[in-house]
Design an enzyme around this catalytic site. Structure first.
Site, PDB file in Angstrom:
ATOM      1  N   ALA A 268       0.848  -1.149  -0.096  1.00  0.00           N
ATOM      2  CA  ALA A 268       0.099   0.044   0.162  1.00  0.00           C
ATOM      3  C   ALA A 268       0.961   1.343   0.059  1.00  0.00           C
ATOM      4  O   ALA A 268       2.071   1.219   0.424  1.00  0.00           O
ATOM      5  CB  ALA A 268      -0.975  -0.115   1.292  1.00  0.00           C
TER       6      ALA A 268
ATOM      7  N   GLY B 251       0.146  -4.904   1.025  1.00  0.00           N
ATOM      8  CA  GLY B 251      -1.241  -4.835   0.222  1.00  0.00           C
ATOM      9  C   GLY B 251      -1.299  -5.377  -1.151  1.00  0.00           C
ATOM     10  O   GLY B 251      -2.145  -6.130  -1.494  1.00  0.00           O
TER      11      GLY B 251
ATOM     12  N   GLU C   1      -1.889  -8.871  -0.327  1.00  0.00           N
ATOM     13  CA  GLU C   1      -3.262  -9.206  -0.047  1.00  0.00           C
ATOM     14  C   GLU C   1      -4.023  -9.181  -1.198  1.00  0.00           C
ATOM     15  O   GLU C   1      -5.065  -9.884  -1.394  1.00  0.00           O
ATOM     16  CB  GLU C   1      -3.582  -8.223   1.025  1.00  0.00           C
ATOM     17  CG  GLU C   1      -2.702  -8.309   2.467  1.00  0.00           C
ATOM     18  CD  GLU C   1      -2.998  -7.043   3.481  1.00  0.00           C
ATOM     19  OE1 GLU C   1      -3.855  -7.278   4.457  1.00  0.00           O
ATOM     20  OE2 GLU C   1      -2.717  -5.898   2.948  1.00  0.00           O
TER      21      GLU C   1
ATOM     22  N   GLU D   7       4.426  -5.665   6.994  1.00  0.00           N
ATOM     23  CA  GLU D   7       4.058  -4.244   7.673  1.00  0.00           C
ATOM     24  C   GLU D   7       4.580  -3.994   9.331  1.00  0.00           C
ATOM     25  O   GLU D   7       4.492  -3.124   9.744  1.00  0.00           O
ATOM     26  CB  GLU D   7       2.208  -4.535   7.809  1.00  0.00           C
ATOM     27  CG  GLU D   7       1.655  -4.307   6.569  1.00  0.00           C
ATOM     28  CD  GLU D   7       1.505  -5.470   5.680  1.00  0.00           C
ATOM     29  OE1 GLU D   7       0.677  -5.322   4.769  1.00  0.00           O
ATOM     30  OE2 GLU D   7       2.124  -6.417   5.783  1.00  0.00           O
TER      31      GLU D   7
END
Length: 257
Positions: free
Chosen positions: A65, A108, A111, A131
């Site tokens: 992300a 992300g 994910e 993360e």
């Protein structure tokens, strides 16, 4: 919608989405996710499209992300703004979605790939949920999906250490369905998607729904769900055509009904 962060193409019966933020290694921001959701919605509503492939660049599928977009967010702002709500749209698509991964697939990005129905990876792919190194944890399903893919022990290892896993290890532990040479990645993914798209759409969608059900329920309930959908298939024209074609030793002509 005019797309700024993705490239959208149609290849026969396959929708192809290429993540396109090269300056940020395809880091995922709200704008990109909104565009991706719009593209997926258009493919879902297009009866000519039977499967979707999502890919990135040779260097990165998506390197996580966008940290710059998240860094100054507050809890109240994130909560009231429903941050990450739109990120689960891929997991809700009824038509199959394949992730074609090369290079970095981190945070992300991983994910996102795990929300697809399966991952085809090049030998250069690298996977991680780093993360923890930023003082947070995965927030778009990573802590829930990764153990379902590879088991609790290895998921704990990756999530708590933030270490990177290469493509060979990813295939060995079940995260990746197929491992291919880098120059074959997109061809392999498109070939798989085209094969899926050539089958009966309602049957493919029911098969996908049934497999996903296995992740959410007991074996007994999942088997009952499977049986109900299996029996319902005998009300479709495609079931009649598929079996008739088999008996007549010819290729079936599915009509998606």
């Amino acid at each position: 919608m005019v797309y700024q962060n993705i490239i959208v193409e149609i290849r026969g019966k396959v929708g192809l989405v290429t993540l396109n933020r090269p300056q940020a290694l395809n880091a995922l921001n709200e704008a990109l996710i909104a565009e991706l959701n719009d593209a997926l919605g258009s493919f879902e509503s297009n009866p000519e499209i039977g499967c979707t492939v999502i890919t990135g660049s040779e260097k990165a599928f998506a390197a996580g992300a966008d940290v710059k977009e998240m860094a100054e967010k507050t809890y109240v702002e994130s909560y009231l703004g429903r941050f990450l709500d739109g990120w689960t749209r891929i997991a809700e698509t009824r038509k199959p979605v394949i992730a074609a991964v090369s290079g970095f697939c981190l945070g992300g990005g991983l994910e996102l790939a795990m929300m697809c129905d399966f991952i085809i990876a090049s030998e250069t792919a690298r996977f991680a949920l780093p993360e923890i190194t930023l003082g947070i944890m995965p927030g778009a399903g990573g802590t829930q999906r990764l153990p379902r893919y590879i088991g609790k022990a290895k998921a704990m290892d990756l999530i708590l250490t933030g270490r990177m896993m290469d493509a060979v290890e990813a295939e060995r532990c079940g995260l990746v369905a197929r491992l291919v040479a880098p120059d074959r990645l997109l061809d392999e993914a498109l070939a798989a998607a085209s094969k899926i798209a050539a089958y009966s759409q309602p049957i493919v969608m029911m098969a996908k729904e049934t497999v996903n059900r296995a992740q959410e329920t007991s074996l007994a309930e999942g088997a009952r769900f499977e049986r109900r959908l299996f029996l319902s298939m005998f009300s479709t024209e495609d079931q009649k055509e598929g079996m008739k074609a088999f008996i007549e030793k010819r290729k079936p002509a599915f009509r998606n009904r």
